[in-house]
Design a protein around this motif. Structure first.
Motif, PDB file in Angstrom:
ATOM      1  N   GLY A  16       0.821  -1.199   0.000  1.00  0.00           N
ATOM      2  CA  GLY A  16       0.000   0.000   0.000  1.00  0.00           C
ATOM      3  C   GLY A  16       0.854   1.248   0.000  1.00  0.00           C
ATOM      4  O   GLY A  16       1.880   1.314   0.669  1.00  0.00           O
ATOM      5  N   LEU A  17       0.429   2.240  -0.759  1.00  0.00           N
ATOM      6  CA  LEU A  17       1.132   3.505  -0.815  1.00  0.00           C
ATOM      7  C   LEU A  17       0.126   4.626  -0.559  1.00  0.00           C
ATOM      8  O   LEU A  17      -0.922   4.680  -1.200  1.00  0.00           O
ATOM      9  N   ILE A  18       0.444   5.458   0.406  1.00  0.00           N
ATOM     10  CA  ILE A  18      -0.404   6.609   0.723  1.00  0.00           C
ATOM     11  C   ILE A  18       0.493   7.834   0.772  1.00  0.00           C
ATOM     12  O   ILE A  18       1.513   7.841   1.461  1.00  0.00           O
ATOM     13  N   LEU A  19       0.103   8.853   0.027  1.00  0.00           N
ATOM     14  CA  LEU A  19       0.805  10.126   0.059  1.00  0.00           C
ATOM     15  C   LEU A  19      -0.127  11.130   0.707  1.00  0.00           C
ATOM     16  O   LEU A  19      -1.247  11.338   0.241  1.00  0.00           O
ATOM     17  N   ALA A  20       0.327  11.711   1.817  1.00  0.00           N
ATOM     18  CA  ALA A  20      -0.479  12.680   2.554  1.00  0.00           C
ATOM     19  C   ALA A  20       0.274  13.998   2.642  1.00  0.00           C
ATOM     20  O   ALA A  20       1.507  14.008   2.755  1.00  0.00           O
TER      21      ALA A  20
END
Length: 184
Positions: free
Chosen positions: A38-42
């Motif tokens: 999983g990749l999340i950019l915040a």
């Protein structure tokens, strides 16, 4: 002549539209979409800018992660707070293990890094989430099996020790009997 004209048209299309050229700008969306983790950019306000399907599957049971939602709302608040403060302090975090909320009950390993803008100012945080639930279950099963083997080893050692003690006693009795027969 037709083949030559067709070849020129194909060559022009390849050059004009950058066909068959792998560049970071063209490959990035495919890489993000097909990553198994999983990749999340915040951003620094904790709003999700980009999340891939693997992140949605891991933290949300497959439901899409809407952009604009806070990263702290999909991960446990205390976990995200710790990761965020560590990333802002050191720049990276690796192998942070967390248990996701009860509806997924997954164990994940999170790596995070600070994202900087072209002026080298902090712009956001990127989180890579790897589901390690199966590995943790296997580790637990291995620990249980090891404990059972240890118990079996202790019991076996005790039983063998008892047998050796009994045999030693029999040998002592036999020696005494042989000694008594020789002396009489």
């Amino acid at each position: 002549i037709g083949i030559i004209i067709f070849s020129f048209l194909i060559s022009y299309a390849i050059i004009r539209h950058d066909l068959f050229i792998l560049s970071p700008e063209r490959a990035l969306p495919d890489i993000i979409r097909t990553m198994p983790d999983g990749l999340i950019l915040a951003d620094l306000d904790d709003r999700i800018i980009i999340a891939n399907a693997a992140a949605a599957a891991i933290v949300n049971g497959g439901k899409e992660l809407p952009c604009g939602k806070t990263a702290g709302s999909i991960l446990p608040q205390n976990v995200y707070r710790e990761i965020r403060s560590a990333v802002l302090a050191t720049g990276t975090v690796t192998d942070y293990e967390a248990v996701l909320p009860a509806d997924t009950n997954s164990v994940v390993s999170i790596a995070a890094s600070l994202v900087r803008d072209p002026d080298n100012e902090p712009a956001g945080i990127i989180l890579i989430i790897h589901d390690i639930t199966r590995r943790k279950e296997q580790e637990r099963a291995l620990r249980v099996a090891n404990d059972k083997l240890s118990l079996l080893d202790q019991l076996t050692r005790h039983d063998i020790s008892n047998l050796v003690t009994a045999l030693a006693s029999y040998l002592t009795l036999l020696r005494e009997k042989n000694y008594d027969q020789k002396t009489s």
